[in-house]
Write a protein that holds these residues in place. Structure first.
Motif, PDB file in Angstrom:
ATOM      1  N   LEU A   5     -45.597  78.143 -81.010  1.00 45.96           N
ATOM      2  CA  LEU A   5     -45.448  77.538 -79.693  1.00 45.96           C
ATOM      3  C   LEU A   5     -43.998  77.279 -79.341  1.00 45.96           C
ATOM      4  N   GLY A   6     -43.132  77.167 -80.330  1.00 47.99           N
ATOM      5  CA  GLY A   6     -41.758  76.764 -80.091  1.00 47.99           C
ATOM      6  C   GLY A   6     -41.040  77.552 -79.023  1.00 47.99           C
ATOM      7  N   PRO A   7     -40.942  78.895 -79.102  1.00 47.67           N
ATOM      8  CA  PRO A   7     -40.185  79.651 -78.107  1.00 47.67           C
ATOM      9  C   PRO A   7     -40.720  79.524 -76.691  1.00 47.67           C
ATOM     10  N   LEU A   8     -42.005  79.159 -76.545  1.00 46.56           N
ATOM     11  CA  LEU A   8     -42.597  79.070 -75.210  1.00 46.56           C
ATOM     12  C   LEU A   8     -42.455  77.693 -74.585  1.00 46.56           C
ATOM     13  N   THR A   9     -41.945  76.722 -75.319  1.00 49.41           N
ATOM     14  CA  THR A   9     -41.866  75.352 -74.812  1.00 49.41           C
ATOM     15  C   THR A   9     -40.423  74.888 -74.706  1.00 49.41           C
ATOM     16  N   ASP A  10     -39.495  75.824 -74.490  1.00 52.25           N
ATOM     17  CA  ASP A  10     -38.103  75.438 -74.293  1.00 52.25           C
ATOM     18  C   ASP A  10     -37.959  74.639 -73.018  1.00 52.25           C
ATOM     19  N   ASN A  11     -36.844  73.962 -72.902  1.00 52.48           N
ATOM     20  CA  ASN A  11     -36.559  73.176 -71.693  1.00 52.48           C
ATOM     21  C   ASN A  11     -36.538  74.095 -70.486  1.00 52.48           C
ATOM     22  N   ILE A  12     -37.299  73.763 -69.465  1.00 55.08           N
ATOM     23  CA  ILE A  12     -37.421  74.630 -68.294  1.00 55.08           C
ATOM     24  C   ILE A  12     -36.109  74.766 -67.546  1.00 55.08           C
ATOM     25  N   SER A  13     -35.225  73.787 -67.679  1.00 55.12           N
ATOM     26  CA  SER A  13     -33.937  73.847 -66.989  1.00 55.12           C
ATOM     27  C   SER A  13     -33.042  74.938 -67.548  1.00 55.12           C
ATOM     28  N   ASP A  14     -33.323  75.406 -68.790  1.00 51.51           N
ATOM     29  CA  ASP A  14     -32.524  76.459 -69.402  1.00 51.51           C
ATOM     30  C   ASP A  14     -32.992  77.841 -68.990  1.00 51.51           C
ATOM     31  N   LYS A  15     -34.084  77.920 -68.264  1.00 52.98           N
ATOM     32  CA  LYS A  15     -34.636  79.214 -67.891  1.00 52.98           C
ATOM     33  C   LYS A  15     -34.219  79.567 -66.474  1.00 52.98           C
ATOM     34  N   SER A  16     -34.034  80.819 -66.222  1.00 51.70           N
ATOM     35  CA  SER A  16     -33.768  81.288 -64.875  1.00 51.70           C
ATOM     36  C   SER A  16     -35.076  81.577 -64.174  1.00 51.70           C
ATOM     37  N   ILE A  17     -35.029  81.657 -62.853  1.00 55.63           N
ATOM     38  CA  ILE A  17     -36.227  81.939 -62.079  1.00 55.63           C
ATOM     39  C   ILE A  17     -36.624  83.391 -62.297  1.00 55.63           C
ATOM     40  N   ASN A  18     -37.851  83.587 -62.737  1.00 58.14           N
ATOM     41  CA  ASN A  18     -38.319  84.944 -62.998  1.00 58.14           C
ATOM     42  C   ASN A  18     -38.635  85.697 -61.713  1.00 58.14           C
ATOM     43  N   GLU A  19     -39.335  85.003 -60.797  1.00 57.07           N
ATOM     44  CA  GLU A  19     -39.729  85.656 -59.549  1.00 57.07           C
ATOM     45  C   GLU A  19     -40.128  84.601 -58.539  1.00 57.07           C
ATOM     46  N   ALA A  20     -40.262  85.023 -57.298  1.00 57.12           N
ATOM     47  CA  ALA A  20     -40.783  84.167 -56.242  1.00 57.12           C
ATOM     48  C   ALA A  20     -42.223  84.581 -55.992  1.00 57.12           C
ATOM     49  N   ILE A  21     -43.130  83.612 -56.039  1.00 58.10           N
ATOM     50  CA  ILE A  21     -44.552  83.916 -55.874  1.00 58.10           C
ATOM     51  C   ILE A  21     -45.101  83.180 -54.666  1.00 58.10           C
ATOM     52  N   CYS A  22     -46.153  83.759 -54.084  1.00 57.16           N
ATOM     53  CA  CYS A  22     -46.803  83.167 -52.912  1.00 57.16           C
ATOM     54  C   CYS A  22     -48.063  82.448 -53.363  1.00 57.16           C
ATOM     55  N   ILE A  23     -48.199  81.192 -52.984  1.00 58.33           N
ATOM     56  CA  ILE A  23     -49.389  80.411 -53.334  1.00 58.33           C
ATOM     57  C   ILE A  23     -50.061  79.924 -52.062  1.00 58.33           C
ATOM     58  N   ASP A  24     -51.353  79.714 -52.147  1.00 57.97           N
ATOM     59  CA  ASP A  24     -52.125  79.155 -51.045  1.00 57.97           C
ATOM     60  C   ASP A  24     -52.426  77.704 -51.390  1.00 57.97           C
ATOM     61  N   THR A  25     -51.931  76.777 -50.568  1.00 55.66           N
ATOM     62  CA  THR A  25     -52.068  75.360 -50.881  1.00 55.66           C
ATOM     63  C   THR A  25     -52.254  74.562 -49.600  1.00 55.66           C
ATOM     64  N   ALA A  26     -52.563  73.285 -49.743  1.00 54.83           N
ATOM     65  CA  ALA A  26     -52.742  72.399 -48.594  1.00 54.83           C
ATOM     66  C   ALA A  26     -51.434  71.670 -48.305  1.00 54.83           C
ATOM     67  N   ARG A  27     -50.964  71.797 -47.083  1.00 53.37           N
ATOM     68  CA  ARG A  27     -49.744  71.112 -46.665  1.00 53.37           C
ATOM     69  C   ARG A  27     -50.104  69.922 -45.789  1.00 53.37           C
ATOM     70  N   VAL A  28     -49.521  68.765 -46.108  1.00 54.85           N
ATOM     71  CA  VAL A  28     -49.744  67.552 -45.320  1.00 54.85           C
ATOM     72  C   VAL A  28     -48.798  67.578 -44.130  1.00 54.85           C
ATOM     73  N   TYR A  29     -49.345  67.622 -42.913  1.00 52.82           N
ATOM     74  CA  TYR A  29     -48.534  67.657 -41.705  1.00 52.82           C
ATOM     75  C   TYR A  29     -48.190  66.257 -41.209  1.00 52.82           C
ATOM     76  N   GLN A 220     -49.663  79.325 -46.733  1.00 50.64           N
ATOM     77  CA  GLN A 220     -49.113  80.145 -47.807  1.00 50.64           C
ATOM     78  C   GLN A 220     -47.628  79.814 -47.933  1.00 50.64           C
ATOM     79  N   MET A 221     -47.206  79.472 -49.131  1.00 52.95           N
ATOM     80  CA  MET A 221     -45.827  79.066 -49.367  1.00 52.95           C
ATOM     81  C   MET A 221     -45.229  79.903 -50.485  1.00 52.95           C
ATOM     82  N   LEU A 222     -43.918  80.190 -50.340  1.00 50.14           N
ATOM     83  CA  LEU A 222     -43.180  80.940 -51.341  1.00 50.14           C
ATOM     84  C   LEU A 222     -42.441  79.955 -52.234  1.00 50.14           C
TER      85      LEU A 222
END
Length: 279
Positions: A5-29, A220-222
């Motif tokens: 598990l060690g290599p997969l649980t590194d600090n997220i701040s040390d990782k670069s953004i892999n990609e931009a993904i589109c998600i479908d979610t509820a936005r509070v207006y 839909q948000m990126l």
């Protein structure tokens, strides 16, 4: 397992953004928070509980619970993008009823109802949403396919501030025919049947209510994606001796010796604020 598990649980701040993904979610207006003091709400009882109320000499409120909330969202004329949210709260009120023939109270439950309206911004939409999760039947021919935004109501545990015996005419909200006006989904929560409120004695309560009302839409948000979420904790499947597990628990010293000074780090609750002026 931990080494894998060690290599997969590194600090997220040390990782670069892999990609931009589109998600479908509820936005509070739009949203609002309310603190309502609901005074003199009448408590409605079923036939069995009503007989106890008729012989009561005093009542005491034990607690209040929100058992259901009905909402209706409709457009506001001449105000594009704004919607009126009609909300009806249904409360289960638990009372200790004191009768003349006994020194011990009898616990009964009754129903109180409160309605309110608020105006919120929900933007304009003309798209109806249909989903395969409902199957091929008629379930999708529902208000859920409406173009209006959804209303979400969040309610904290209500506070029962007061309970009194009174005449029915002294209560602010009186349902003329409780037997037919109370929704079936709410009425079945209480044992017995609601009928016409013909008793000469009634109960009114005052309830403190904290609520948050939101209007939301599916959008839909990126967003940036770093990596897949991998659990960091191993599953514990140990079947060790229960006494060994008990020995690992720290002795609760504070339960036997309460501190003689207030905890300055604990949040104030409005009734017993921590006195830490000289900290």
């Amino acid at each position: 397992m931990a080494d894998k598990l060690g290599p997969l649980t590194d600090n997220i701040s040390d990782k670069s953004i892999n990609e931009a993904i589109c998600i479908d979610t509820a936005r509070v207006y739009d949203s609002c928070a309310d603190k309502d003091c609901l005074a003199d709400l009448r408590v409605y009882f079923t036939d069995a509980a009503e007989n106890i109320i008729d012989s009561a000499v005093n009542v005491r409120c034990r607690g209040v619970e929100v058992i259901n909330v009905f909402t209706d969202v409709d457009t506001v004329p001449f105000n594009r993008g704004y919607y009126s949210v009609d909300i009806t709260f249904f409360f289960a009120v638990t009372l200790d009823v004191f009768v003349a023939s006994s020194s011990q109270p009898v616990t009964v439950q009754g129903l109180s109802v409160f309605s309110k309206k608020c105006i919120l911004y929900g933007a304009e939409g003309s798209v109806k949403v249909f989903s395969s999760e409902f199957g091929a039947e008629n379930e999708q021919i529902l208000p859920a396919a409406s173009t209006n935004p959804r209303a979400k109501i969040q309610v904290a545990t209500p506070l029962c501030l007061d309970a009194r015996l009174c005449r029915p005419c002294d209560c602010c909200n009186n349902i003329q025919d409780a037997g037919s006006s109370i929704p079936r989904s709410v009425a079945r929560y209480f044992p017995g049947a609601f009928g016409p409120q013909s008793s000469q004695r009634a109960v009114r309560v005052t309830i403190g209510l904290f609520s948050i009302i939101q209007l939301e839409r599916d959008v839909q948000m990126l967003i940036p994606a770093y990596d897949f979420c991998m659990p960091t904790k191993e599953c514990s499947c140990d079947t060790e001796d229960p006494c060994d597990s008990f020995r690992k628990i720290r002795f609760p010293v504070s339960e036997f010796f309460p501190p003689d000074t207030p905890d300055c780090d604990s949040p104030a609750d409005g009734f017993n604020p921590p006195c830490c002026c000289g900290r």
